[in-house]
Design an enzyme around this catalytic site. Structure first.
Site, PDB file in Angstrom:
ATOM      1  N   HIS A 250       0.858  -1.198   0.000  1.00  0.00           N
ATOM      2  CA  HIS A 250       0.000   0.000   0.000  1.00  0.00           C
ATOM      3  C   HIS A 250       0.890   1.243   0.000  1.00  0.00           C
ATOM      4  O   HIS A 250       1.794   1.348   0.842  1.00  0.00           O
ATOM      5  CB  HIS A 250      -0.864   0.039   1.258  1.00  0.00           C
ATOM      6  CG  HIS A 250      -1.788  -1.123   1.416  1.00  0.00           C
ATOM      7  ND1 HIS A 250      -3.105  -1.090   0.994  1.00  0.00           N
ATOM      8  CD2 HIS A 250      -1.602  -2.354   1.951  1.00  0.00           C
ATOM      9  CE1 HIS A 250      -3.682  -2.260   1.276  1.00  0.00           C
ATOM     10  NE2 HIS A 250      -2.800  -3.035   1.861  1.00  0.00           N
TER      11      HIS A 250
ATOM     12  N   HIS B 171      -2.853   9.850   6.404  1.00  0.00           N
ATOM     13  CA  HIS B 171      -3.574  10.521   5.311  1.00  0.00           C
ATOM     14  C   HIS B 171      -3.674  12.025   5.552  1.00  0.00           C
ATOM     15  O   HIS B 171      -3.583  12.832   4.628  1.00  0.00           O
ATOM     16  CB  HIS B 171      -4.962   9.905   5.129  1.00  0.00           C
ATOM     17  CG  HIS B 171      -4.900   8.508   4.594  1.00  0.00           C
ATOM     18  ND1 HIS B 171      -5.806   7.540   4.916  1.00  0.00           N
ATOM     19  CD2 HIS B 171      -4.010   7.905   3.754  1.00  0.00           C
ATOM     20  CE1 HIS B 171      -5.482   6.408   4.308  1.00  0.00           C
ATOM     21  NE2 HIS B 171      -4.401   6.609   3.606  1.00  0.00           N
TER      22      HIS B 171
ATOM     23  N   ASP C 263     -11.842   1.389  -0.391  1.00  0.00           N
ATOM     24  CA  ASP C 263     -11.810   1.352   1.076  1.00  0.00           C
ATOM     25  C   ASP C 263     -13.153   0.820   1.572  1.00  0.00           C
ATOM     26  O   ASP C 263     -14.202   1.225   1.065  1.00  0.00           O
ATOM     27  CB  ASP C 263     -11.569   2.780   1.596  1.00  0.00           C
ATOM     28  CG  ASP C 263     -11.333   2.830   3.095  1.00  0.00           C
ATOM     29  OD1 ASP C 263     -12.062   2.124   3.836  1.00  0.00           O
ATOM     30  OD2 ASP C 263     -10.445   3.576   3.532  1.00  0.00           O
TER      31      ASP C 263
ATOM     32  N   HIS D   2      -8.564  -8.196   0.263  1.00  0.00           N
ATOM     33  CA  HIS D   2      -8.122  -8.490   1.630  1.00  0.00           C
ATOM     34  C   HIS D   2      -9.172  -9.439   2.199  1.00  0.00           C
ATOM     35  O   HIS D   2     -10.346  -9.062   2.304  1.00  0.00           O
ATOM     36  CB  HIS D   2      -8.043  -7.213   2.456  1.00  0.00           C
ATOM     37  CG  HIS D   2      -6.820  -6.404   2.186  1.00  0.00           C
ATOM     38  ND1 HIS D   2      -6.546  -5.857   0.965  1.00  0.00           N
ATOM     39  CD2 HIS D   2      -5.772  -6.082   2.994  1.00  0.00           C
ATOM     40  CE1 HIS D   2      -5.382  -5.213   1.040  1.00  0.00           C
ATOM     41  NE2 HIS D   2      -4.892  -5.332   2.255  1.00  0.00           N
TER      42      HIS D   2
ATOM     43  N   GLU E  37      -9.123 -11.212   7.304  1.00  0.00           N
ATOM     44  CA  GLU E  37      -8.243 -10.502   8.255  1.00  0.00           C
ATOM     45  C   GLU E  37      -8.797 -10.578   9.669  1.00  0.00           C
ATOM     46  O   GLU E  37      -8.080 -10.384  10.648  1.00  0.00           O
ATOM     47  CB  GLU E  37      -8.105  -9.030   7.862  1.00  0.00           C
ATOM     48  CG  GLU E  37      -7.136  -8.782   6.758  1.00  0.00           C
ATOM     49  CD  GLU E  37      -6.923  -7.292   6.563  1.00  0.00           C
ATOM     50  OE1 GLU E  37      -5.915  -6.769   7.032  1.00  0.00           O
ATOM     51  OE2 GLU E  37      -7.788  -6.647   5.946  1.00  0.00           O
TER      52      GLU E  37
HETATM   53  P1  IMP Z   1      -3.333   4.063   0.664  1.00  0.00           P
HETATM   54  O1  IMP Z   1      -4.416   3.280  -0.003  1.00  0.00           O
HETATM   55  O2  IMP Z   1      -2.178   4.395  -0.233  1.00  0.00           O
HETATM   56  O3  IMP Z   1      -3.854   5.283   1.386  1.00  0.00           O
HETATM   57  O4  IMP Z   1      -2.684   3.078   1.773  1.00  0.00           O
HETATM   58  C1  IMP Z   1      -3.185   2.961   3.087  1.00  0.00           C
HETATM   59  C2  IMP Z   1      -4.546   2.299   3.087  1.00  0.00           C
HETATM   60  O5  IMP Z   1      -4.416   0.922   2.710  1.00  0.00           O
HETATM   61  C3  IMP Z   1      -5.180   2.228   4.478  1.00  0.00           C
HETATM   62  O6  IMP Z   1      -5.901   3.389   4.771  1.00  0.00           O
HETATM   63  C4  IMP Z   1      -6.101   1.014   4.356  1.00  0.00           C
HETATM   64  O7  IMP Z   1      -7.300   1.346   3.735  1.00  0.00           O
HETATM   65  C5  IMP Z   1      -5.313   0.103   3.439  1.00  0.00           C
HETATM   66  N1  IMP Z   1      -4.515  -0.866   4.220  1.00  0.00           N
HETATM   67  C6  IMP Z   1      -3.216  -0.839   4.534  1.00  0.00           C
HETATM   68  N2  IMP Z   1      -2.868  -1.909   5.270  1.00  0.00           N
HETATM   69  C7  IMP Z   1      -3.969  -2.648   5.412  1.00  0.00           C
HETATM   70  C8  IMP Z   1      -4.250  -3.882   6.062  1.00  0.00           C
HETATM   71  O8  IMP Z   1      -3.404  -4.541   6.695  1.00  0.00           O
HETATM   72  N3  IMP Z   1      -5.541  -4.334   5.990  1.00  0.00           N
HETATM   73  C9  IMP Z   1      -6.510  -3.647   5.319  1.00  0.00           C
HETATM   74  N4  IMP Z   1      -6.278  -2.491   4.691  1.00  0.00           N
HETATM   75  C10 IMP Z   1      -5.032  -1.991   4.733  1.00  0.00           C
HETATM   76 ZN    ZN Z   2      -2.900  -4.927   2.811  1.00  0.00          ZN
END
Ligand code: IMP
Ligand code: ZN
Length: 374
Positions: free
Chosen positions: A24, A74, A175, A232, A235
């Site tokens: 991510h 964020h 999300d 995902h 989890e």
């Molecule tokens: P972004 O999508 O670049 O903002 O990366 C961070 C986002 O990835 C977080 O806000 C989560 O929505 C998602 N994310 C990161 N790690 C996890 C995880 O272990 N489980 C579920 N979602 C995750």
């Molecule tokens: Zn992930």
């Protein structure tokens, strides 16, 4: 340049080419960058730096705390300039430890107060890809004449430089907080950006939130339109959802921590590749200790798996480190680990042309790594 490549991972593991399929963007930021950005916001009075510093530097994080941290990240990173910067740095860091193919996922965000739409967020990401200078970045883009970006056609004929090369493809994340409409908007954006290296859709976010039926229409649409999908999955314990996700037959799933007997049976019969994130699962306490991780069973039963970092910044890891951890915990030799890394080529969402290039990269690296391939 500060990179997160773990010195304990040792040189051989860094030299080995690697394929990263579950990373991510906002989870992969350098601590140093995050602290610098937080300090700047602190000076502007937008946040209290000392509070943020404590959260960023904390090592033990439950799954719930991780999502609080993401909200904070964020807040610090979501403006166009910063998104471009972190994208550039994240790519440099993966390339520095010989990740030769990266599928980077990120959630397109909107923030009306600074004129950010999901589309402009993604443009900022693409600018980050083009801003990388010390590595050749192939993101499968179609190049316009006169383009000034770090752009190379996928056929490779132009790459006469001796620079390292990394193939980068993008996955857009939905999300779990989002509505069906918002999820659909992300899929439509992915379809518009197919020519800029977007190859698929991810479903992520706090697994305690949201319902499968909310995202299903958008995920179905993505599949019908030829986008690959990764989820995902498992989890947290949620048997019904895991069944529904497996029956959707996604291109891959991530984590698979809370699967039960009948889920495993289904997963194996469908042969759905699993993105394994050892450190992430331990840090979030989804798995009690690495030696009881389901990696062992999946590896022994020759189920398709790939080692991934998930959030290398948040969990202070690197892909080399994940390979060292798996090798040392499960007593797997270097040749077998090399094969594990190479076999991930089969599960990428990028096209056949890229697969062939990656096969070549792995074959030539085998000599240097003193691996005899059959
Ligand atoms: P972004 O999508 O670049 O903002 O990366 C961070 C986002 O990835 C977080 O806000 C989560 O929505 C998602 N994310 C990161 N790690 C996890 C995880 O272990 N489980 C579920 N979602 C995750
Ligand atoms: Zn992930």
């Amino acid at each position: 340049m500060a990179t997160r490549s773990d010195s304990t991972a040792g040189n051989w593991w860094q030299m080995m080419p690697k394929v990263e399929l579950h990373a991510h963007l906002n989870g992969s930021i350098r601590d140093t960058t995050l602290l610098e950005l937080a300090r700047e916001l602190g000076e502007k009075g937008s946040i209290v730096f000392s509070d943020v510093e404590q959260v960023i530097m904390k090592n033990d994080r439950s799954l719930r705390e991780v999502f609080k941290l993401f909200d904070l990240i964020h807040l610090i990173t979501t403006d166009h300039k910063t998104v471009t910067r972190i994208t550039k740095e994240v790519i440099e860091d993966f390339a520095a430890e010989n990740v030769v193919y990266l599928e980077l996922r990120t959630t397109p965000k909107r923030n009306a107060s600074i004129g950010m739409s999901k589309e402009s967020y993604l443009q900022a990401v693409l600018e980050g890809l083009m801003a990388v200078k010390n590595v050749d970045v192939d993101f499968g883009q179609e190049v316009n004449e006169g383009s000034t970006g770090n752009s190379h056609p996928t056929n490779d004929v132009c790459c006469l430089s001796n620079k390292k090369k990394i193939y980068v493809r993008l996955l857009l994340s939905i999300d779990r907080r989002e509505s069906t409409e918002a999820a659909m908007e992300t899929v439509e954006l992915a379809l518009r950006l197919k020519r800029s290296g977007v190859v698929g859709i991810d479903l992520s976010g706090n697994p305690a939130i949201g319902e499968w039926k909310t995202f299903l229409p958008a995920l179905k649409f993505a599949k019908e339109e030829g986008l690959s999908v990764t989820l995902h999955c498992g989890e947290v314990p949620n048997s019904q959802e895991v069944h529904a996700m497996l029956d959707f037959i996604p291109g891959r799933i991530g984590h698979a921590c809370f699967l039960e007997e009948d889920h495993w049976r289904k997963l194996k019969s469908y042969k759905i590749p699993v993105e394994i994130c050892l450190t992430s699962n331990i840090r979030t306490e989804s798995i009690s200790s690495v030696d009881v991780h389901h990696f062992a069973d999946l590896y022994e039963s020759r189920h398709p798996i790939t080692l991934c970092t998930d959030d290398s910044g948040v969990f202070s890891t690197s892909l080399s480190n994940e390979f060292v951890l798996a090798a040392s915990t499960f007593g797997i030799g270097k040749k077998e680990m090399y094969e594990l890394a190479r076999d991930a080529i089969n599960f990428i969402f990028g096209g056949d042309g890229v697969k062939e290039k990656l096969e070549e990269i792995f074959a030539s690296a085998a000599v240097e790594l003193e691996i005899s391939i059959d």
